[in-house]
Design an enzyme around this catalytic site. Structure first.
Site, PDB file in Angstrom:
ATOM      1  N   VAL A 225       0.854  -1.182   0.000  1.00 44.60           N
ATOM      2  CA  VAL A 225       0.000   0.000   0.000  1.00 44.60           C
ATOM      3  C   VAL A 225       0.894   1.237   0.000  1.00 44.60           C
ATOM      4  O   VAL A 225       1.776   1.371   0.856  1.00 44.60           O
ATOM      5  CB  VAL A 225      -0.931  -0.006   1.235  1.00 44.60           C
ATOM      6  N   CYS A 226       0.675   2.124  -0.959  1.00 46.08           N
ATOM      7  CA  CYS A 226       1.475   3.348  -1.054  1.00 46.08           C
ATOM      8  C   CYS A 226       1.243   4.208   0.194  1.00 46.08           C
ATOM      9  O   CYS A 226       0.113   4.615   0.476  1.00 46.08           O
ATOM     10  CB  CYS A 226       1.106   4.127  -2.305  1.00 46.08           C
ATOM     11  N   VAL A 227       2.316   4.483   0.915  1.00 47.16           N
ATOM     12  CA  VAL A 227       2.201   5.181   2.186  1.00 47.16           C
ATOM     13  C   VAL A 227       1.631   6.583   2.029  1.00 47.16           C
ATOM     14  O   VAL A 227       0.768   7.001   2.813  1.00 47.16           O
ATOM     15  CB  VAL A 227       3.555   5.202   2.940  1.00 47.16           C
TER      16      VAL A 227
ATOM     17  N   ALA B  46      -2.088   6.442   0.974  1.00 42.60           N
ATOM     18  CA  ALA B  46      -2.905   5.908   2.072  1.00 42.60           C
ATOM     19  C   ALA B  46      -3.072   6.938   3.185  1.00 42.60           C
ATOM     20  O   ALA B  46      -4.173   7.112   3.716  1.00 42.60           O
ATOM     21  CB  ALA B  46      -2.268   4.633   2.617  1.00 42.60           C
TER      22      ALA B  46
END
Length: 129
Positions: free
Chosen positions: A78-80, A83
Protein backbone atom coordinates in the site's frame (compact mmCIF):
# COMPACT_ATOMS: atom_id res chain seq x y z
CA UNK A 1 4.91 -19.06 -16.96
CA UNK A 2 4.47 -15.30 -16.74
CA UNK A 3 5.00 -13.00 -13.79
CA UNK A 4 2.72 -10.09 -13.00
CA UNK A 5 2.58 -6.90 -10.99
CA UNK A 6 -0.95 -5.66 -10.33
CA UNK A 7 -1.66 -1.98 -9.74
CA UNK A 8 -5.00 -1.40 -8.02
CA UNK A 9 -6.21 2.22 -8.07
CA UNK A 10 -9.89 1.66 -7.25
CA UNK A 11 -11.56 1.50 -3.87
CA UNK A 12 -13.02 -1.88 -2.93
CA UNK A 13 -16.69 -1.03 -3.46
CA UNK A 14 -16.79 2.01 -5.71
CA UNK A 15 -16.28 0.04 -8.92
CA UNK A 16 -15.75 -3.53 -10.10
CA UNK A 17 -12.01 -2.94 -10.65
CA UNK A 18 -10.65 -4.03 -7.26
CA UNK A 19 -12.71 -7.22 -7.35
CA UNK A 20 -11.54 -7.86 -10.92
CA UNK A 21 -7.94 -7.44 -9.75
CA UNK A 22 -8.52 -10.01 -7.03
CA UNK A 23 -10.14 -12.45 -9.48
CA UNK A 24 -7.24 -11.99 -11.92
CA UNK A 25 -4.64 -12.57 -9.19
CA UNK A 26 -6.47 -15.64 -7.93
CA UNK A 27 -6.75 -17.09 -11.44
CA UNK A 28 -3.08 -16.34 -12.14
CA UNK A 29 -1.77 -18.18 -9.08
CA UNK A 30 -4.17 -21.06 -9.71
CA UNK A 31 -2.71 -21.32 -13.24
CA UNK A 32 0.83 -21.45 -11.81
CA UNK A 33 1.74 -17.91 -12.88
CA UNK A 34 3.68 -15.71 -10.47
CA UNK A 35 2.16 -12.58 -8.95
CA UNK A 36 5.22 -10.69 -7.72
CA UNK A 37 3.09 -8.22 -5.82
CA UNK A 38 -0.07 -6.16 -5.72
CA UNK A 39 0.44 -2.42 -5.32
CA UNK A 40 -2.50 -0.38 -4.02
CA UNK A 41 -2.37 3.27 -5.08
CA UNK A 42 -4.68 6.31 -5.00
CA UNK A 43 -8.18 5.21 -3.90
CA UNK A 44 -7.00 1.62 -4.16
CA UNK A 45 -5.25 2.07 -0.81
CA UNK A 46 -8.66 1.76 0.87
CA UNK A 47 -8.48 -1.98 0.07
CA UNK A 48 -5.91 -2.25 2.86
CA UNK A 49 -7.99 -0.63 5.60
CA UNK A 50 -9.01 -3.05 8.33
CA UNK A 51 -11.88 -0.71 9.26
CA UNK A 52 -14.03 -2.04 6.41
CA UNK A 53 -17.24 -3.76 7.42
CA UNK A 54 -18.64 -5.94 4.67
CA UNK A 55 -22.35 -6.79 4.80
CA UNK A 56 -22.95 -10.52 5.25
CA UNK A 57 -24.55 -10.87 1.82
CA UNK A 58 -21.58 -9.33 -0.05
CA UNK A 59 -18.17 -10.66 -1.02
CA UNK A 60 -15.57 -9.80 1.64
CA UNK A 61 -12.76 -8.47 -0.54
CA UNK A 62 -10.58 -7.43 2.41
CA UNK A 63 -10.43 -10.99 3.76
CA UNK A 64 -10.03 -12.36 0.24
CA UNK A 65 -6.90 -10.23 -0.26
CA UNK A 66 -5.50 -11.48 3.06
CA UNK A 67 -6.17 -15.12 2.20
CA UNK A 68 -4.63 -14.76 -1.27
CA UNK A 69 -1.51 -13.22 0.25
CA UNK A 70 -1.12 -15.84 2.93
CA UNK A 71 -1.85 -18.88 0.77
CA UNK A 72 0.22 -17.85 -2.26
CA UNK A 73 2.88 -15.59 -0.73
CA UNK A 74 1.73 -12.52 -2.67
CA UNK A 75 2.93 -9.22 -1.19
CA UNK A 76 0.17 -6.64 -0.65
CA UNK A 77 1.81 -3.22 -0.85
CA UNK A 78 0.00 0.00 0.00
CA UNK A 79 1.48 3.35 -1.05
CA UNK A 80 2.20 5.18 2.19
CA UNK A 81 1.60 8.73 0.91
CA UNK A 82 -1.64 7.89 -0.92
CA UNK A 83 -2.90 5.91 2.07
CA UNK A 84 -2.05 8.62 4.59
CA UNK A 85 -4.11 11.12 2.58
CA UNK A 86 -7.05 8.79 3.07
CA UNK A 87 -6.53 8.26 6.79
CA UNK A 88 -4.95 4.82 6.43
CA UNK A 89 -1.76 4.32 8.42
CA UNK A 90 0.26 1.40 9.73
CA UNK A 91 1.15 1.08 13.41
CA UNK A 92 4.71 2.21 12.66
CA UNK A 93 3.56 5.25 10.67
CA UNK A 94 1.04 6.15 13.39
CA UNK A 95 3.82 6.17 16.00
CA UNK A 96 5.98 8.40 13.82
CA UNK A 97 3.18 10.96 13.50
CA UNK A 98 2.00 10.84 17.13
CA UNK A 99 -1.36 9.49 15.98
CA UNK A 100 -2.47 6.59 18.17
CA UNK A 101 -4.77 5.07 15.56
CA UNK A 102 -3.92 2.85 12.60
CA UNK A 103 -5.95 0.82 10.13
CA UNK A 104 -3.32 -1.01 8.08
CA UNK A 105 -2.09 -4.36 9.34
CA UNK A 106 -0.39 -7.48 8.00
CA UNK A 107 -0.29 -8.85 5.42
CA UNK A 108 -0.75 -5.35 3.94
CA UNK A 109 2.46 -3.34 4.17
CA UNK A 110 3.12 0.37 3.89
CA UNK A 111 5.67 1.11 1.14
CA UNK A 112 6.83 3.87 -1.18
CA UNK A 113 6.57 4.29 -4.94
CA UNK A 114 10.10 2.95 -5.31
CA UNK A 115 8.75 -0.48 -4.40
CA UNK A 116 6.35 -0.27 -7.33
CA UNK A 117 9.28 0.41 -9.66
CA UNK A 118 11.08 -2.65 -8.30
CA UNK A 119 7.96 -4.80 -8.80
CA UNK A 120 7.49 -3.58 -12.36
CA UNK A 121 11.15 -4.24 -13.17
CA UNK A 122 10.95 -7.81 -11.85
CA UNK A 123 7.73 -8.72 -13.70
CA UNK A 124 6.84 -9.66 -17.26
CA UNK A 125 3.66 -7.58 -17.18
CA UNK A 126 2.07 -4.69 -15.28
CA UNK A 127 -1.72 -4.75 -15.18
CA UNK A 128 -3.70 -1.82 -13.76
CA UNK A 129 -7.19 -2.17 -12.37
Amino acid sequence: MSSFTLLVTSAPFSQQNAYSAYRFAHAAVQSKHKVNGIFFYQSGTINGSNLQVTPSDEFDLFNAWQTLSQQHNVPLMVCVSAATKRGITSAEDAQDSDTPHFSLSAPFESVGLGDLAILINSSDRLIQF
